[in-house]
Each structure stands twice: as structure tokens, then as C-alpha cells.
Design a protein around this motif. Structure first.
Motif, mmCIF file in Angstrom:
data_model
loop_
_atom_site.group_PDB
_atom_site.id
_atom_site.type_symbol
_atom_site.label_atom_id
_atom_site.label_comp_id
_atom_site.label_asym_id
_atom_site.label_seq_id
_atom_site.Cartn_x
_atom_site.Cartn_y
_atom_site.Cartn_z
ATOM 1 N N LYS A 70 33.984 3.720 -4.215
ATOM 2 C CA LYS A 70 34.244 2.936 -3.455
ATOM 3 C C LYS A 70 35.508 2.918 -2.557
ATOM 4 N N ILE A 71 36.529 3.873 -3.473
ATOM 5 C CA ILE A 71 37.868 4.272 -2.733
ATOM 6 C C ILE A 71 37.368 4.930 -1.329
ATOM 7 N N ALA A 72 36.760 5.977 -1.832
ATOM 8 C CA ALA A 72 36.670 7.018 -0.719
ATOM 9 C C ALA A 72 35.742 6.241 0.675
ATOM 10 N N LYS A 73 34.745 5.566 0.229
ATOM 11 C CA LYS A 73 34.228 4.605 1.223
ATOM 12 C C LYS A 73 35.236 3.843 2.160
ATOM 13 N N ALA A 74 36.123 3.203 1.321
ATOM 14 C CA ALA A 74 37.075 2.223 1.901
ATOM 15 C C ALA A 74 37.894 2.792 2.749
ATOM 16 N N GLN A 75 38.321 4.045 2.367
ATOM 17 C CA GLN A 75 39.369 4.959 3.080
ATOM 18 C C GLN A 75 38.771 5.474 4.276
ATOM 19 N N GLU A 76 37.367 5.804 4.167
ATOM 20 C CA GLU A 76 36.793 6.204 5.638
ATOM 21 C C GLU A 76 36.889 5.166 6.598
ATOM 22 N N GLU A 77 36.422 3.959 6.058
ATOM 23 C CA GLU A 77 36.357 2.740 6.950
ATOM 24 C C GLU A 77 37.787 2.476 7.466
ATOM 25 N N ALA A 78 38.812 2.478 6.606
ATOM 26 C CA ALA A 78 40.142 2.148 7.177
ATOM 27 C C ALA A 78 40.505 3.129 8.325
ATOM 28 N N ALA A 79 40.275 4.450 8.181
ATOM 29 C CA ALA A 79 40.409 5.507 8.901
ATOM 30 C C ALA A 79 39.873 5.456 10.121
ATOM 31 N N ARG A 80 38.612 4.875 9.937
ATOM 32 C CA ARG A 80 37.943 4.630 11.229
ATOM 33 C C ARG A 80 38.366 3.297 12.167
ATOM 34 N N SER A 81 38.638 2.438 11.358
ATOM 35 C CA SER A 81 39.216 1.105 11.902
ATOM 36 C C SER A 81 40.750 1.696 12.852
ATOM 37 N N LYS A 82 41.314 2.497 12.348
ATOM 38 C CA LYS A 82 42.658 2.906 12.798
ATOM 39 C C LYS A 82 42.450 3.606 14.325
ATOM 40 N N GLU A 83 41.460 4.394 13.899
ATOM 41 C CA GLU A 83 41.113 5.205 15.316
ATOM 42 C C GLU A 83 40.432 4.483 16.234
ATOM 43 N N GLU A 84 39.768 3.442 15.952
ATOM 44 C CA GLU A 84 38.999 2.356 16.792
ATOM 45 C C GLU A 84 39.984 1.416 17.389
ATOM 46 N N GLN A 85 41.173 1.265 16.853
ATOM 47 C CA GLN A 85 42.180 0.443 17.227
ATOM 48 C C GLN A 85 41.700 -0.978 16.886
ATOM 49 N N ASP A 86 41.068 -1.266 15.644
ATOM 50 C CA ASP A 86 40.678 -2.670 15.170
ATOM 51 C C ASP A 86 41.715 -3.723 15.447
#
Length: 206
Positions: A57-73
Motif C-alpha cells: 500500500k505504501i509503495a502504491k501510495a508513493q507512486e501515486e503521490a509522485a505521479r500527482s507531483k509530476e502532473e502538477q495536480d
């Protein structure tokens, strides 16, 4: 003198192998106790599975957080995902604490056995040189390398040092071979706890 006769070398090899054999026996006994009191239980298996699920869950959440940062959510979304990661990490710490509490009895039993075997070793090999070091040990290690030895040759090795190094090596390899190694996220915490218990057992016998 740094040069020793063949007879003395043969004696050193024999004494050294005896100490290593004792360390191997001690490691086997300690891991057998850990298995009986901790690793074979259903509670440990359940907690280990919980750790692995939380790690995922942590790995998945970290990936989503990094993706959000890259996509400038939006900042709100990024903050929510960061909180989600923090919540999973807190869950992992709670599970680790629960495992530590559950493991306390087996750790105490291992420490008692380690103290007992170490005391026998120190008594049996008092004043006996079991090996010659290829270097002079640094000050922090010198007290263990010279424990119980007479004379001032700092390259002589006591049974205490050889036993301690062999025991740590045997236990580490046994844990890997038997699958007793904890999941990665709290492996360092578990290792530090075991090392602290082991060092404490040594100080109690000094």
C-alpha cells in the motif's frame, strides 16, 4: 614474536575451530528457540502478512503521490495523497511495535541462553589464545580481543572475540536460510533491536 612454530599454529587452529563450532551450536540453539517461541506461531505469520500488505500500500501510495507531483495536480490532492502515505507508514510502525512486544519472550530466552554459553566459553578459554589477528585491533575492539589473555601481544585473539564474530555470522546466515528475515521496511529496526540485546548480554558478563 610474530613468528610461531608449526606446533603452536596447529594448536591455534584446533582451539579456533573449537570456538567456531561452539558458536555454530549456539547459533542453532538460539534460532531454534526463536522458531519455537516466535516464528512458527500463527500470530507472527499474520503480522508478517499485514506488514507485506502495508508495504504494498505504501509503495502504491508513493507512486501515486509522485505521479500527482509530476502532473502538477491540485495542492489539495497532493496533500491528501501525502497524508495517505503517512497513515500507512504509521500503520507499519504500529505493526512493528506489536511484533516487538510479541517477540519479547523469545528475545529474552535467546539472551539468557547467549549469556550462559558465553560465560561457559569465557571460563573454558580463560587465558587461551585461539587465533592470531593479521592486524592490531582498534581500541573499541581491543577489550574483547584481549579478554582473559595475559601478556601484551595485541595481535593475539581471545575466544570471546572469535566466538562473537562467528555467532553473529552464523545467526545472520541461518536466519536468511530459514526465511526468518523480517520484511524490508522494518528489517533495520529488528536488526538494531537484536544487536542491542546481544551487546547487552555481553556487558552483563564482562
Amino acid at each position: 614474536a610474530s613468528v610461531i612454530s608449526r606446533a603452536m599454529a596447529a594448536d591455534l587452529v584446533q582451539e579456533g575451530l573449537s570456538v567456531v563450532a561452539l558458536a555454530a551450536l549456539a547459533a542453532a540453539v538460539c534460532e531454534a528457540i526463536s522458531w519455537l517461541l516466535f516464528y512458527r506461531t500463527d500470530s507472527y505469520r499474520d503480522m508478517r502478512q499485514a506488514v507485506e500488505r502495508t508495504n504494498q500500500k505504501i509503495a502504491k501510495a508513493q507512486e501515486e503521490a509522485a505521479r500527482s507531483k509530476e502532473e502538477q495536480d491540485a495542492k489539495g490532492k497532493a496533500r491528501a495523497k501525502a497524508k495517505r502515505v503517512a497513515r500507512f507508514e504509521e500503520d507499519l510502525r504500529l505493526i512493528d511495535r506489536e511484533i516487538g512486544n510479541f517477540q519479547r519472550n523469545s528475545t529474552l530466552a535467546v539472551v539468557v541462553v547467549s549469556i550462559f554459553i558465553y560465560a561457559i566459553l569465557c571460563s573454558s578459554y580463560e587465558g587461551v589464545v585461539v587465533a592470531r589477528l593479521p592486524f592490531e585491533p582498534f581500541e573499541a575492539l581491543d577489550f574483547l580481543a584481549r579478554r582473559g589473555l595475559l601478556g601484551d601481544d595485541r595481535r593475539e585473539c581471545s575466544g570471546a572475540l572469535l566466538y562473537s564474530l562467528a555467532l553473529v555470522s552464523f545467526r545472520s546466515n541461518l536466519q536468511k536460510a530459514l526465511g526468518f528475515c523480517p520484511p524490508k521496511k522494518f528489517a533495520q529496526v529488528q536488526a538494531a533491536r537484536q544487536q542491542a540485546a546481544y551487546i547487552h548480554s555481553k556487558h552483563m558478563t564482562l
